[in-house]
Design a protein around this motif. Structure first.
Motif, PDB file in Angstrom:
ATOM      1  N   ARG A 232       0.846  -1.275  -0.030  1.00 36.24           N
ATOM      2  CA  ARG A 232      -0.042   0.307   0.199  1.00 36.24           C
ATOM      3  C   ARG A 232       0.970   1.134   0.007  1.00 36.24           C
ATOM      4  NH1 ARG A 232      -5.266   0.371   2.306  1.00 36.24           N
ATOM      5  NH2 ARG A 232      -5.134  -1.867   1.620  1.00 36.24           N
ATOM      6  N   ALA A 233       2.132   1.239   0.627  1.00 37.20           N
ATOM      7  CA  ALA A 233       2.997   2.362   0.653  1.00 37.20           C
ATOM      8  C   ALA A 233       3.626   2.413  -0.516  1.00 37.20           C
ATOM      9  CB  ALA A 233       3.781   2.162   1.988  1.00 37.20           C
ATOM     10  N   GLY A 234       3.747   1.588  -1.364  1.00 36.75           N
ATOM     11  CA  GLY A 234       4.522   1.669  -2.650  1.00 36.75           C
ATOM     12  C   GLY A 234       5.917   1.082  -2.484  1.00 36.75           C
ATOM     13  N   LEU A 235       6.099   0.329  -1.390  1.00 35.23           N
ATOM     14  CA  LEU A 235       7.392   0.068  -1.187  1.00 35.23           C
ATOM     15  C   LEU A 235       8.148  -0.963  -2.171  1.00 35.23           C
ATOM     16  CD1 LEU A 235       7.530  -0.280   2.587  1.00 35.23           C
ATOM     17  CD2 LEU A 235       8.455   1.674   1.517  1.00 35.23           C
ATOM     18  N   SER A 236       9.329  -1.047  -2.533  1.00 34.67           N
ATOM     19  CA  SER A 236       9.652  -2.067  -3.543  1.00 34.67           C
ATOM     20  C   SER A 236       9.726  -3.276  -2.618  1.00 34.67           C
ATOM     21  CB  SER A 236      11.258  -1.702  -3.931  1.00 34.67           C
ATOM     22  OG  SER A 236      12.024  -1.993  -2.731  1.00 34.67           O
ATOM     23  N   THR A 237       9.728  -4.574  -3.718  1.00 32.35           N
ATOM     24  CA  THR A 237       9.815  -5.829  -3.102  1.00 32.35           C
ATOM     25  C   THR A 237      10.970  -6.120  -2.368  1.00 32.35           C
ATOM     26  OG1 THR A 237      11.056  -6.662  -5.124  1.00 32.35           O
ATOM     27  CG2 THR A 237       8.624  -6.858  -5.022  1.00 32.35           C
ATOM     28  N   LEU A 238      12.174  -5.549  -2.479  1.00 28.39           N
ATOM     29  CA  LEU A 238      13.239  -5.655  -1.722  1.00 28.39           C
ATOM     30  C   LEU A 238      13.097  -5.022  -0.151  1.00 28.39           C
ATOM     31  CD1 LEU A 238      16.319  -6.181  -0.887  1.00 28.39           C
ATOM     32  CD2 LEU A 238      16.761  -4.141  -2.061  1.00 28.39           C
ATOM     33  N   GLY A 418      18.168 -15.792   5.269  1.00 25.23           N
ATOM     34  CA  GLY A 418      18.738 -15.925   3.674  1.00 25.23           C
ATOM     35  C   GLY A 418      17.817 -16.472   2.555  1.00 25.23           C
ATOM     36  N   ALA A 419      17.100 -17.247   3.037  1.00 28.66           N
ATOM     37  CA  ALA A 419      16.091 -17.893   2.124  1.00 28.66           C
ATOM     38  C   ALA A 419      14.933 -16.958   2.052  1.00 28.66           C
ATOM     39  CB  ALA A 419      15.259 -19.212   2.741  1.00 28.66           C
ATOM     40  N   VAL A 420      14.466 -16.236   2.910  1.00 32.78           N
ATOM     41  CA  VAL A 420      13.681 -14.882   2.495  1.00 32.78           C
ATOM     42  C   VAL A 420      14.331 -13.870   1.747  1.00 32.78           C
ATOM     43  CG1 VAL A 420      12.233 -13.163   3.739  1.00 32.78           C
ATOM     44  CG2 VAL A 420      12.428 -15.353   4.755  1.00 32.78           C
ATOM     45  N   LEU A 421      15.432 -13.524   1.759  1.00 30.15           N
ATOM     46  CA  LEU A 421      15.969 -12.358   0.943  1.00 30.15           C
ATOM     47  C   LEU A 421      16.565 -12.835  -0.399  1.00 30.15           C
ATOM     48  CD1 LEU A 421      17.863 -10.647   3.751  1.00 30.15           C
ATOM     49  CD2 LEU A 421      15.705  -9.828   2.870  1.00 30.15           C
ATOM     50  N   SER A 422      16.956 -14.195  -0.382  1.00 32.16           N
ATOM     51  CA  SER A 422      17.824 -14.799  -1.491  1.00 32.16           C
ATOM     52  C   SER A 422      16.847 -14.534  -2.741  1.00 32.16           C
ATOM     53  CB  SER A 422      18.493 -15.962  -1.403  1.00 32.16           C
ATOM     54  OG  SER A 422      18.972 -16.486  -2.384  1.00 32.16           O
ATOM     55  N   PRO A 423      15.666 -14.992  -2.775  1.00 30.17           N
ATOM     56  CA  PRO A 423      15.003 -15.011  -4.375  1.00 30.17           C
ATOM     57  C   PRO A 423      14.612 -13.451  -4.384  1.00 30.17           C
ATOM     58  CG  PRO A 423      14.011 -16.557  -2.629  1.00 30.17           C
ATOM     59  CD  PRO A 423      15.064 -16.073  -1.848  1.00 30.17           C
ATOM     60  N   ALA A 424      14.140 -12.956  -3.551  1.00 29.80           N
ATOM     61  CA  ALA A 424      13.640 -11.563  -3.808  1.00 29.80           C
ATOM     62  C   ALA A 424      14.809 -10.519  -4.273  1.00 29.80           C
ATOM     63  CB  ALA A 424      13.113 -10.943  -2.542  1.00 29.80           C
ATOM     64  N   ILE A 425      16.027 -10.631  -3.446  1.00 29.21           N
ATOM     65  CA  ILE A 425      17.105  -9.467  -3.821  1.00 29.21           C
ATOM     66  C   ILE A 425      17.610 -10.017  -5.204  1.00 29.21           C
ATOM     67  CG2 ILE A 425      19.464  -8.923  -3.477  1.00 29.21           C
ATOM     68  CD1 ILE A 425      18.635  -8.972  -0.211  1.00 29.21           C
ATOM     69  N   SER A 426      17.722 -11.199  -5.412  1.00 30.28           N
ATOM     70  CA  SER A 426      18.252 -11.747  -6.598  1.00 30.28           C
ATOM     71  C   SER A 426      17.193 -11.460  -7.814  1.00 30.28           C
ATOM     72  CB  SER A 426      18.408 -13.218  -6.731  1.00 30.28           C
ATOM     73  OG  SER A 426      19.250 -13.615  -5.607  1.00 30.28           O
ATOM     74  N   GLY A 427      15.919 -11.513  -7.746  1.00 27.93           N
ATOM     75  CA  GLY A 427      15.034 -11.066  -8.702  1.00 27.93           C
ATOM     76  C   GLY A 427      15.082  -9.778  -8.847  1.00 27.93           C
ATOM     77  N   VAL A 428      15.221  -8.691  -7.758  1.00 27.03           N
ATOM     78  CA  VAL A 428      15.393  -7.364  -8.100  1.00 27.03           C
ATOM     79  C   VAL A 428      16.678  -7.182  -9.060  1.00 27.03           C
ATOM     80  CG1 VAL A 428      15.933  -5.276  -6.936  1.00 27.03           C
ATOM     81  CG2 VAL A 428      14.160  -6.687  -6.188  1.00 27.03           C
ATOM     82  N   LEU A 429      17.767  -7.812  -8.662  1.00 28.82           N
ATOM     83  CA  LEU A 429      18.874  -7.589  -9.547  1.00 28.82           C
ATOM     84  C   LEU A 429      19.131  -8.035 -10.874  1.00 28.82           C
ATOM     85  CD1 LEU A 429      21.640  -8.791  -6.777  1.00 28.82           C
ATOM     86  CD2 LEU A 429      21.384  -6.482  -7.631  1.00 28.82           C
ATOM     87  N   ARG A 430      18.046  -8.986 -10.896  1.00 30.86           N
ATOM     88  CA  ARG A 430      17.827  -9.695 -12.513  1.00 30.86           C
ATOM     89  C   ARG A 430      17.320  -8.651 -13.262  1.00 30.86           C
ATOM     90  NH1 ARG A 430      16.101 -10.012 -16.555  1.00 30.86           N
ATOM     91  NH2 ARG A 430      15.616 -11.716 -17.972  1.00 30.86           N
ATOM     92  N   ASP A 431      16.005  -7.972 -12.609  1.00 32.97           N
ATOM     93  CA  ASP A 431      15.198  -6.991 -13.366  1.00 32.97           C
ATOM     94  C   ASP A 431      16.074  -5.531 -13.650  1.00 32.97           C
ATOM     95  OD1 ASP A 431      13.045  -8.574 -13.806  1.00 32.97           O
ATOM     96  OD2 ASP A 431      12.104  -7.859 -11.805  1.00 32.97           O
ATOM     97  N   ALA A 432      16.889  -5.171 -12.608  1.00 34.22           N
ATOM     98  CA  ALA A 432      17.821  -4.098 -12.860  1.00 34.22           C
ATOM     99  C   ALA A 432      18.923  -4.296 -13.873  1.00 34.22           C
ATOM    100  CB  ALA A 432      18.202  -3.673 -11.323  1.00 34.22           C
TER     101      ALA A 432
END
Length: 468
Positions: A232-238, A418-432
């Motif tokens: 709702r606040a528009g925060l990024s997935t990261l 690590g499991a919570v952050l890994s897919p999300a941060i890696s996906g952000v890096l892939r899109d960026a």
């Protein structure tokens, strides 16, 4: 066959279906992105959103790690294992019936909340039932089911989807994967309930289910509240993923404040806590490749979904060799007075070198070869999987016997960061960046950081100097 051998096999089956239920989300998300279907069809940043879905699953999974171990110490570890499997089977089946992003996330979080009770009780049961001289081997043989499950989920997803296309519209074909795996998990849960019936009290099982359900209801409300507020606040997935980790840290501090004297041996033991931190790097690497390996291979080699899944399967399948061999070598080293830490450190070092080699190859090769990627993934994964049962046996030796369930639960709760952050941060890096190189380099750096922290762990003195 020894009694503990039968137990190993039953728990291996539990690991297989539980891991497959966890790992199936990654290949399905990749298939949705590639085919432009489902709730990822119109996403502006599909890999970041897909990674967040995986991270939210593990947010649920991590929040019942400690309660699951604590309840296992109270109600019986076999009881919690059966409850976990039946819970996960029902939730995985339901995943195939939901529609819409939020509903999918809710059911995946619920699945994770149920599966979170498995790990700490399985590790404690193996420790209690296995003679010490075979403890590392037992840890390794049983957790080989993790590798079986991830491999099956990655390699068989194209066939599950094809089966779905025969009965459903193409856009809904992904649902079949969850129905098949949910049914398999329920079957294994029933088998274990029948085999454990002599040790199970159905009254205790009901109380354990209700008690775990209370923890899960609160955890689900908190996880989804953080997601809703962030969205709702528009925060990024990261940022949403980081807030979920902050939620877990807050719950750990709350538990410590409520039960500080009782949990002191679990949280205030320096060497145990360092192993918990090492587990962050282990689970980051595990679920980075388990969630995104199909997409990494397909993007680098421009191959088909099926070929990429088969190549990525080398990473998961390496555990079939690495887990039991690592556990056996750990026991062998202990009997010769070496201790477990040096072997775990050596395996981590080799894994780090091979992960760096994989990252360099992706960056340097104009057209990466499927065979070369498969070989590097397999090599790194053999040593990566070999180090895990060694670490589990070391945790069992460092923890007090009556607190092992709580110790394993706390280890996985902290490690699941690590499991919570890994897919999300890696996906952000892939899109960026438009490629997977940055995410793989980050993974390699985290593995190296884990090596440094592990070097500071002091193994039990009496074990390190024990004669042959």
């Amino acid at each position: 066959m020894r009694p503990w051998h039968t137990l190993w096999f039953l728990l291996l089956l539990g690991w297989t279906v539980s891991a497959a239920d966890r790992a199936i989300t990654g290949p399905i998300v990749t298939w949705m992105i590639d085919n432009g279907v489902g709730f990822l069809a119109d996403a502006a940043h599909p890999h970041a959103l897909g990674g967040l879905i995986g991270g939210l699953f593990f947010a649920g999974y991590m929040l019942t790690q400690f309660p699951g171990g604590y309840l296992g110490d109270r109600y019986g570890h076999r009881t919690l294992i059966v409850v976990s499997l039946l819970w996960a089977g029902v939730a995985t089946l339901l995943t195939g019936f939901v529609g819409g992003l939020v509903a999918f996330i809710v059911v995946r979080v619920v699945t994770g909340l149920g599966e979170g009770a498995f790990y700490s009780n399985d590790r404690t049961l193996v420790t209690a039932a296995t003679p010490e001289r075979h403890r590392g081997l037992g840890m390794g043989v049983v957790i080989t089911g993790l590798s079986f499950g991830i491999t099956l989920a990655i390699v068989l997803t194209p066939y599950f989807v094809d089966a779905g296309k025969a009965l459903l519209p193409d856009v809904d074909a992904w649902r079949m994967a969850f129905w098949i795996l949910g049914a398999a998990t329920l079957l294994v849960g029933v088998v274990l309930a029948v085999r454990f019936r002599a040790q199970l009290s159905w009254a205790a099982s009901l109380r354990a289910t209700l008690h775990l359900g209370g923890y899960a209801a609160v955890s689900l409300a908190l996880v989804m509240a953080v997601y809703a507020v962030g969205d709702r606040a528009g925060l990024s997935t990261l940022w949403i993923a980081l807030l979920e980790v902050g939620l877990a840290v807050g719950l750990v501090l709350f538990a410590l404040g409520r039960k500080g004297a009782e949990l002191g041996p679990v949280l205030k033991n320096r060497d145990l806590f360092l192993l918990y931190v090492v587990n962050i790097a282990i689970l980051w690497n595990l679920w980075f490749f388990s969630f995104w390996s199909v997409s990494i291979v397909a993007g680098a080699a421009h191959s088909s979904f099926a070929n990429a899944a088969l190549t990525a399967g080398f990473n998961a399948g390496a555990g079939i060799l690495g887990f039991p061999v690592g556990g056996w070598l750990s026991d062998h080293g202990l009997r010769h007075g070496w201790g477990r830490k040096p072997m775990m450190l050596a395996f981590t070092g080799v894994q780090a070198v091979l992960t760096v080699a994989f990252a360099w190859y992706l960056a340097a090769a104009d057209e990466p070869s499927l065979w070369t990627m498969g070989a590097l993934l397999f090599g790194a994964s053999v040593f990566f999987n070999a180090l895990q049962p060694v670490g589990h046996a070391l945790t069992a030796e460092l923890a007090r016997p009556q607190m092992r369930g709580s110790a394993f639960g706390m280890e996985n709760l902290i490690g699941e960061t690590g499991a919570v952050l890994s897919p999300a941060i890696s996906g952000v890096l892939r899109d960026a960046t438009g490629g997977w190189q940055a995410a793989v380099w980050l993974d390699a750096g985290i593995v190296l950081a884990g090596f440094v922290v592990l070097s500071q762990v002091r193994q039990p003195r009496e074990r390190a100097t024990a004669p042959s």
